[in-house]
Design an enzyme around this catalytic site. Structure first.
Site, PDB file in Angstrom:
ATOM      1  N   GLY A  33       0.686  -1.296   0.087  1.00  0.00           N
ATOM      2  CA  GLY A  33       0.022  -0.107  -0.003  1.00  0.00           C
ATOM      3  C   GLY A  33       0.875   1.115   0.071  1.00  0.00           C
ATOM      4  N   ASN A  34       0.250   2.552   0.121  1.00  0.00           N
ATOM      5  CA  ASN A  34       1.129   3.649   0.412  1.00  0.00           C
ATOM      6  C   ASN A  34       0.241   4.403   1.193  1.00  0.00           C
ATOM      7  OD1 ASN A  34      -1.128   5.499  -1.150  1.00  0.00           O
ATOM      8  ND2 ASN A  34      -0.914   4.011  -2.532  1.00  0.00           N
ATOM      9  N   ARG A  35       0.890   5.762   1.668  1.00  0.00           N
ATOM     10  CA  ARG A  35       0.536   6.473   2.645  1.00  0.00           C
ATOM     11  C   ARG A  35      -0.759   7.543   2.327  1.00  0.00           C
ATOM     12  NH1 ARG A  35       3.567   5.877   6.987  1.00  0.00           N
ATOM     13  NH2 ARG A  35       5.644   5.030   6.609  1.00  0.00           N
ATOM     14  N   SER A  36      -1.303   7.370   1.311  1.00  0.00           N
ATOM     15  CA  SER A  36      -2.049   8.667   0.734  1.00  0.00           C
ATOM     16  C   SER A  36      -3.359   8.731   1.664  1.00  0.00           C
ATOM     17  CB  SER A  36      -2.593   8.344  -0.729  1.00  0.00           C
ATOM     18  OG  SER A  36      -3.546   9.213  -1.191  1.00  0.00           O
TER      19      SER A  36
END
Ligand code: CTP
Ligand code: CA
Length: 225
Positions: A33-36
């Protein structure tokens, strides 16, 4: 636009906004995943509703409350996000890709939880490319005059990287953030330069994500035919 003097310059328009970040599952308990946070996309959805648009918000793993007046659909992975965005874009005047889409996903999904074994090195993680939704939407406009807006977080030569990305993606506007401490991810504020395919360059000073959203809609409204 000054506060309290919102004009309905998006009335009669259908706008599609993607927000959040995709998660690419590896096994039943893990994902890439990512931090958005999704906050910039939600600010875009709220301000578009305020300006009279019909808004479809395609939300990826945000956990944020639905903005009043927007039609919210959810997507977990990049492939699901692509499906929802393409569907909503069919009759859209504007598509804004504010979501952080994973560039890669695991090549295989393990139906059972991946277990470590004593004395064994971890297995390598094979990845494959995800579809580029922004490039696809830009190349195949669902209706004439449809406007497409992308986002990019860049480091180093931010403007040159942004110009190259705008050309590569084929979108009309690219909102370029410089990534660094305090900026962009998860915060309430943002600072950006909006690059236009027409050569325009609009700096937006550090401020609330709602203010950046309104500047983006100003630039969009001026380009709608
Ligand atoms: N994007 C997309 N589909 C992808 C990757 C990105 O639609 N598979 C969109 C994002 O929503 C964003 C824009 O493209 O609006 C730019 O994303 P970014 O990650 O900066 O672009 P990439 O082409 O993936 O470049 P990089 O290698 O710098 O990550
Ligand atoms: Ca990327």
């Amino acid at each position: 636009l000054a506060r309290g003097t919102t004009v309905a310059d998006l009335a009669g328009r259908h706008v599609v906004v993607s927000a959040g970040g995709t998660r690419e599952p590896l096994d039943p308990v893990r994902f890439l995943g990512n931090r958005s946070s999704g906050k910039q996309g939600y600010a875009l959805a709220r301000t578009a509703v305020a300006r009279g648009a019909r808004v479809t918000l395609v939300a990826a793993n945000t956990g944020l409350p639905d903005p009043a007046g927007a039609d919210v659909v959810t997507a977990g992975t990049a492939e699901q996000l692509r499906e929802q965005v393409v569907k909503a874009a069919a009759d859209a005047d504007v598509v804004v890709m504010a979501a952080a889409v994973a560039d890669f996903r695991p090549a295989a999904y393990a139906a059972g939880k991946i277990k470590k074994k004593d004395g064994e090195e971890p297995p390598p993680l094979a990845l494959v490319r995800n579809p580029d939704i922004l490039a696809e939407i830009s190349a195949h406009r669902a209706r004439p005059g449809q406007l497409v807006v992308g986002f990019a977080a860049e480091t180093d030569d931010v403007l040159a990287n942004g110009r190259a990305k705008l050309a590569r993606k084929g979108c009309d506007l690219l909102v370029v953030n410089e990534v660094g401490e305090r900026k962009a991810f998860g915060t309430e504020e943002n600072e950006a330069v909006v690059l236009g395919a027409d050569g325009s360059e609009t700096p937006v000073p550090y401020g609330p994500k709602e203010a950046l959203a309104d500047r983006i809609w100003d630039l969009v409204a001026a380009r709608l035919v």
